[in-house]
Enzyme design. Sequence first.
Site, mmCIF file in Angstrom:
data_model
loop_
_atom_site.group_PDB
_atom_site.id
_atom_site.type_symbol
_atom_site.label_atom_id
_atom_site.label_comp_id
_atom_site.label_asym_id
_atom_site.label_seq_id
_atom_site.Cartn_x
_atom_site.Cartn_y
_atom_site.Cartn_z
ATOM 1 N N ALA A 10 0.804 -1.229 0.000
ATOM 2 C CA ALA A 10 0.000 0.000 0.000
ATOM 3 C C ALA A 10 0.833 1.273 0.000
ATOM 4 O O ALA A 10 0.293 2.358 -0.258
ATOM 5 C CB ALA A 10 -0.940 0.001 1.208
ATOM 6 N N LYS A 13 3.643 3.460 -5.237
ATOM 7 C CA LYS A 13 2.852 4.391 -6.046
ATOM 8 C C LYS A 13 1.545 3.767 -6.512
ATOM 9 O O LYS A 13 0.491 4.406 -6.475
ATOM 10 C CB LYS A 13 3.688 4.876 -7.232
ATOM 11 C CG LYS A 13 4.857 5.764 -6.818
ATOM 12 C CD LYS A 13 5.697 6.197 -8.013
ATOM 13 C CE LYS A 13 6.863 7.064 -7.568
ATOM 14 N NZ LYS A 13 7.732 7.464 -8.702
ATOM 15 N N MET A 14 1.609 2.515 -6.966
ATOM 16 C CA MET A 14 0.384 1.824 -7.371
ATOM 17 C C MET A 14 -0.503 1.540 -6.170
ATOM 18 O O MET A 14 -1.728 1.660 -6.236
ATOM 19 C CB MET A 14 0.734 0.518 -8.084
ATOM 20 C CG MET A 14 1.024 0.677 -9.562
ATOM 21 S SD MET A 14 -0.485 0.883 -10.546
ATOM 22 C CE MET A 14 -1.133 -0.791 -10.506
ATOM 23 N N THR A 79 1.303 -7.957 -9.270
ATOM 24 C CA THR A 79 2.761 -7.948 -9.196
ATOM 25 C C THR A 79 3.326 -8.907 -10.229
ATOM 26 O O THR A 79 2.896 -10.056 -10.303
ATOM 27 C CB THR A 79 3.225 -8.385 -7.791
ATOM 28 O OG1 THR A 79 2.532 -7.618 -6.804
ATOM 29 C CG2 THR A 79 4.722 -8.201 -7.634
ATOM 30 N N ALA A 104 -3.115 -10.665 -12.885
ATOM 31 C CA ALA A 104 -3.247 -9.698 -13.975
ATOM 32 C C ALA A 104 -1.870 -9.141 -14.336
ATOM 33 O O ALA A 104 -1.357 -8.266 -13.626
ATOM 34 C CB ALA A 104 -4.189 -8.567 -13.578
ATOM 35 N N PRO A 105 -1.253 -9.615 -15.416
ATOM 36 C CA PRO A 105 0.009 -9.010 -15.843
ATOM 37 C C PRO A 105 -0.112 -7.517 -16.119
ATOM 38 O O PRO A 105 0.865 -6.783 -16.025
ATOM 39 C CB PRO A 105 0.345 -9.785 -17.123
ATOM 40 C CG PRO A 105 -0.340 -11.104 -16.963
ATOM 41 C CD PRO A 105 -1.616 -10.781 -16.241
ATOM 42 N N ASN A 106 -1.328 -7.083 -16.452
ATOM 43 C CA ASN A 106 -1.567 -5.658 -16.687
ATOM 44 C C ASN A 106 -3.025 -5.350 -16.367
ATOM 45 O O ASN A 106 -3.917 -6.089 -16.793
ATOM 46 C CB ASN A 106 -1.246 -5.292 -18.140
ATOM 47 C CG ASN A 106 -0.965 -3.810 -18.319
ATOM 48 O OD1 ASN A 106 -1.739 -2.960 -17.881
ATOM 49 N ND2 ASN A 106 0.145 -3.494 -18.968
ATOM 50 N N HIS A 134 9.824 0.253 -19.430
ATOM 51 C CA HIS A 134 9.286 0.683 -18.141
ATOM 52 C C HIS A 134 10.252 1.651 -17.467
ATOM 53 O O HIS A 134 11.403 1.805 -17.881
ATOM 54 C CB HIS A 134 9.050 -0.527 -17.224
ATOM 55 C CG HIS A 134 7.822 -1.300 -17.552
ATOM 56 N ND1 HIS A 134 7.777 -2.214 -18.579
ATOM 57 C CD2 HIS A 134 6.580 -1.292 -16.998
ATOM 58 C CE1 HIS A 134 6.566 -2.745 -18.645
ATOM 59 N NE2 HIS A 134 5.821 -2.203 -17.695
ATOM 60 N N LYS A 138 11.319 -0.458 -11.957
ATOM 61 C CA LYS A 138 10.870 -1.826 -12.246
ATOM 62 C C LYS A 138 12.110 -2.667 -12.516
ATOM 63 O O LYS A 138 12.762 -2.518 -13.552
ATOM 64 C CB LYS A 138 9.925 -1.863 -13.439
ATOM 65 C CG LYS A 138 9.399 -3.259 -13.752
ATOM 66 C CD LYS A 138 8.342 -3.220 -14.848
ATOM 67 C CE LYS A 138 7.860 -4.626 -15.182
ATOM 68 N NZ LYS A 138 7.236 -5.296 -14.022
ATOM 69 N N GLY A 144 5.726 -8.742 -17.023
ATOM 70 C CA GLY A 144 4.685 -9.760 -17.071
ATOM 71 C C GLY A 144 3.788 -9.606 -18.279
ATOM 72 O O GLY A 144 3.310 -10.592 -18.851
#
EC number: 1.17.1.8
Length: 243
Positions: A10, A13-14, A79, A104-106, A134, A138, A144
């Site tokens: 948490a 940034k994401m 992730t 979810a890769p994205n 990226h 990263k 991913g």
Amino acid sequence: MRTRVIVNGANGKMGILACETLENHEQFEVVAKLSRQDNLGQSILDTKAQIVVDLTRADCVYENSLTIINHGARPVIGTSGLVETQIDELTKLCEIKQIGGIIAPNFSLGAILMMMLATKASEYFSEVEIIEGHHQQKLDAPSGTALKTAEMIAAARKKPKNKLPLKELTPGARGGSHHDINIHSLRLPGLLARQEVLFGNIGETLSITHNSIDRHCFMPGIVLACQKVLNLTNLVYGLEHLL
């Protein structure tokens, strides 16, 4: 009653943006915001969380995923860093537990459409390479998204690519290979997330490109995943299966 959600990672940034998005959504209640020093399993038990959104790091995402499933919560994994054998193990565990999950890769809907369009194009163009870029924070490569795109293309294309008798004068000049598709990774300041899928044929090329320029583009996908995961009894790899 609102769905109880933990955001793991948490403070990133994401993670900060995901907390803000879910807190402002009428369907969800963020019951814990965790960072690396917190006990994920105990937090799930203490809060009775139904969903854990994991936005952490490649070196801990597999263990986090196991913890989430084994403690009865539904994982929404954003992730990167999971390899195919780990995804297979998590899929089996969700089947045993009869619990839904999403890797979810994205989370960007535009990126998902890019992957779907590239998959369709691969039915007609067998020669293809992927260039992903990226930001420099990263640290895993390739992304991913690039790995998932390569897997989707490999499953859809109807003939193998040409085998070229090339000699790399500098090792790695042709990039890495995943499912016999070359992937080139860029890590540069000024980039957030970018991917180009470049197809070639006699006398023509086809480029399918997606650029993420602000992390807000990932939030609708996180909301969608949290909404859909409650109705699943299996692990889904890729947001394209939910559109």
